[in-house]
Design an enzyme around this catalytic site. Structure first.
Site, PDB file in Angstrom:
ATOM      1  CB  SER A  85     -33.525  -5.512  11.564  1.00 43.65           C
ATOM      2  OG  SER A  85     -34.194  -5.481  10.348  1.00 43.65           O
ATOM      3  CG  ASP A 213     -36.386 -12.763   9.807  1.00 40.82           C
ATOM      4  OD1 ASP A 213     -37.015 -12.304   8.912  1.00 40.82           O
ATOM      5  OD2 ASP A 213     -35.420 -12.193  10.129  1.00 40.82           O
ATOM      6  CG  HIS A 241     -37.331  -9.383  11.097  1.00 44.72           C
ATOM      7  ND1 HIS A 241     -35.978  -9.770  10.553  1.00 44.72           N
ATOM      8  CD2 HIS A 241     -37.373  -8.153  11.026  1.00 44.72           C
ATOM      9  CE1 HIS A 241     -35.277  -8.781  10.206  1.00 44.72           C
ATOM     10  NE2 HIS A 241     -35.951  -7.742  10.619  1.00 44.72           N
TER      11      HIS A 241
END
Length: 263
Positions: A85, A213, A241
C-alpha cells in the site's frame, strides 16, 4: 548456486496506519523456508514510540527506520524489499538511495511512483478516483491549521467494508486495536522531485495485483503498472487490500518465487 546461497534477507514494509505486526502470518512462513526476515515499523507506526507523529512532516522522517536499516547493511548484502500500500513510497525512497543493496523490490498492491512525476502523483490519482464518501469513517485531520502535515486514520467501518472484507474477522479485530494515525506527508511528496532513473529506476520491480482490493481497485493498480511497467506482474485474484491476512499462503508462495527467481 546451492540452496543455502539462495536464502535471502527479506524486508517487509507495512502500509498506512499499520505496523510490522501486519506481517505476522507472512514472516514465519518465509523464515520456515530458510530466509531471514525483518519487518519494519516506520516512524510513529506499530510499536515505534521513539517518534511523535507531530514531528513527522517529510517522507524522510516517516521512512527513517527503513533508511537506518538499509544503511546498516553490509555493502555486499542485497535484500528483497516488500512494500504494501502506502509503503510503496518508502520502498521507492530506499531504492533511490540504496539501489546496489536491493536485489528486487516487490510492490504488493502498493503505490508505485514513476521517474517523471513527483511522488504524490500516484496518491493524487487515487484520491481523484475515490470520493470522500467511499472513505466512510476514515478521519483526515490536522493538529492545527498551519501544521504542514495532515494526519489520517482508518475507521472501523471502512476497515471492515473496504480493507478487510475478505480477511478473517479475527484479523480485522486485531487491526481495529492496533491501527494508529498516520502522517500523510502529502505536501512534502508534492514538492519533492521525481525519483531518479539511476537509483529507483535501476532496481528490478515486481508488482502483485490484488484482484478484490476495494481501496486500490484493480484498475488503479494496473494504471500504475502501465504508467511505469515493472519486470513482472503477478496476481492474487481473490485477495482484498490486505493479502497478508486474506491470502497469506498465496502471498508467501509468490514472495518465495520472486526471491528464488530474482535475488
Amino acid at each position: 548456486m546451492s540452496e543455502e546461497e539462495r536464502k535471502q534477507h527479506v524486508v517487509l514494509v507495512h502500509g498506512a496506519c499499520h505496523g510490522a505486526w501486519c506481517w505476522y502470518k507472512v514472516k514465519p512462513q518465509l523464515e520456515a523456508s530458510g530466509h531471514r526476515v525483518t519487518a519494519v515499523d516506520l516512524a510513529a507506526s506499530g510499536i515505534d514510540m521513539t517518534r511523535s507523529i507531530t514531528d513527522i512532516s517529510t517522507c524522510e522522517q516517516y521512512s527513517e527506520p527503513l533508511m537506518q536499516l538499509m544503511t546498516s547493511l553490509p555493502d555486499d548484502e542485497k535484500v528483497v524489499l516488500v512494500g504494501h500500500s502506502l509503503g510503496g513510497l518508502s520502498l521507492a525512497m530506499a531504492m533511490d538511495m540504496f539501489p546496489t543493496k536491493i536485489s528486487v523490490s516487490v510492490f504488493v498492491t502498493a503505490m508505485m511512483p514513476d521517474t517523471k512525476h513527483s511522488p504524490s502523483f500516484v496518491w493524487d490519482k487515487l484520491r481523484k478516483e475515490t470520493s470522500r464518501e467511499e472513505w466512510l469513517d476514515t478521519v483526515f485531520t490536522s493538529e492545527k491549521p498551519d501544521f504542514p502535515s495532515e494526519f489520517w486514520i482508518f475507521g472501523p467501518e471502512f476497515m471492515a467494508k473496504n480493507l478487510y472484507q475478505l480477511s478473517p474477522v479475527q484479523d480485522l479485530e486485531l487491526a481495529k486495536m492496533l491501527v494508529r494515525a498516520n502522517p500523510l506527508i502529502k505536501k512534502d511528496m508534492a514538492e519533492r522531485r521525481s525519483f531518479s532513473e539511476e537509483g529507483y529506476g535501476s532496481v528490478t520491480r515486481i508488482f502483485i495485483v490484488c484482484g478484490k482490493d476495494l481501496v486500490s481497485p484493480e484498475d488503479y493498480q494496473r494504471s500504475m503498472i502501465s504508467n511505469f511497467p515493472p519486470k513482472e506482474v503477478m496476481e492474487i485474484k481473490d485477495a482484498d487490500h490486505m493479502p497478508m491476512f486474506s491470502k497469506p499462503q498465496q502471498l508467501c508462495a509468490l514472495l518465495l518465487e520472486i526471491a528464488n527467481k530474482y535475488a
